[in-house]
Design a protein around this motif. Sequence first.
Motif, PDB file in Angstrom:
ATOM      1  N   HIS A 289       1.157  -5.425   2.538  1.00  0.00           N
ATOM      2  CA  HIS A 289      -0.158  -6.242   2.998  1.00  0.00           C
ATOM      3  C   HIS A 289      -0.010  -7.220   4.029  1.00  0.00           C
ATOM      4  N   GLU A 290      -0.697  -7.747   4.816  1.00  0.00           N
ATOM      5  CA  GLU A 290      -0.706  -8.746   5.768  1.00  0.00           C
ATOM      6  C   GLU A 290      -0.354 -10.035   5.165  1.00  0.00           C
TER       7      GLU A 290
ATOM      8  N   GLU B  19       0.928  -1.327   0.028  1.00  0.00           N
ATOM      9  CA  GLU B  19       0.042   0.089   0.159  1.00  0.00           C
ATOM     10  C   GLU B  19       0.855   1.367   0.102  1.00  0.00           C
TER      11      GLU B  19
ATOM     12  N   CYS C  68       2.504   1.914   9.460  1.00  0.00           N
ATOM     13  CA  CYS C  68       2.639   0.623   8.707  1.00  0.00           C
ATOM     14  C   CYS C  68       3.077  -0.402  10.058  1.00  0.00           C
TER      15      CYS C  68
END
Length: 267
Positions: free
Chosen positions: A166-167, A149, A155
């Motif tokens: 992203h996770e 992102e 973050c």
Amino acid sequence: MSRIAARRHSSTVPLLAAASLIALTGCTVQPSPEIRPETFEDPDLGTVSVYEVSSGASLTPTPDATAQSVWDLFVDVVTATEIDEMVVEYDTGDAPDSETLAYVTPVGDDNSTWAFAANLAFANDEDLLRATIVHEYGHLISLSSDELEDGATTCETLDLSEGCAHEDAAIYAFHLDFWNSYGDDAPDADNDDPDLAYDFFLAHEDAFVSDYAATNVTEDFAESFTTFVLEDEPAGASPVADKLAFFWEREGEPERRDRIRSALGMD
């Protein structure tokens, strides 16, 4: 914006168009002006020629044979479909004394579109060129806008100059598995100091596929991905084997490996 390069471990090629006079119904037609790429000065590659990437991974203007051959190999590895989705520019330089073999860098204000740059001085080294392009593809698949992102205010995963992971991002999973345990002893995620990287490599030599992989987590990901694609699956246990198993066990990656190897005529 940062650039994510492939470098070597331990005069621009000009666009020339043949100009000739064409006799047509008895009249002499003057040739069209030669279309040359725009250029800029690059600290690593010298004078760089710029080509626009259009639909179907086509280039404007038309490059010379050497630049085209490198691009064709890039298309084989990445596929025209993926290039259409994220690569908008192809840059070429000719710098035999440079340590930089190639790089990818975001174009514009986010990391949804990218430029691929190649050092044509090494275009005749097939094995090196093949590994370099696979390495850069590793950057593209791990740092794309699907994985990160851009512009996140905070973050809580992995903060890179290209964005916040992203996770479920592959680069974040790789970081958790192999870099998180180093803590403050490891080079940070945006390190580009080769001396720091080499010292870290010497301290953990059995954990990296190359000294360059110890530069930071993104280079480790790309170097490990390259080894996964180009080498056989390792037998036995080792820290490096664990990193390669990350790709062997990740959904879709063995199929991606098969596709690339088939495109390169390896299987």
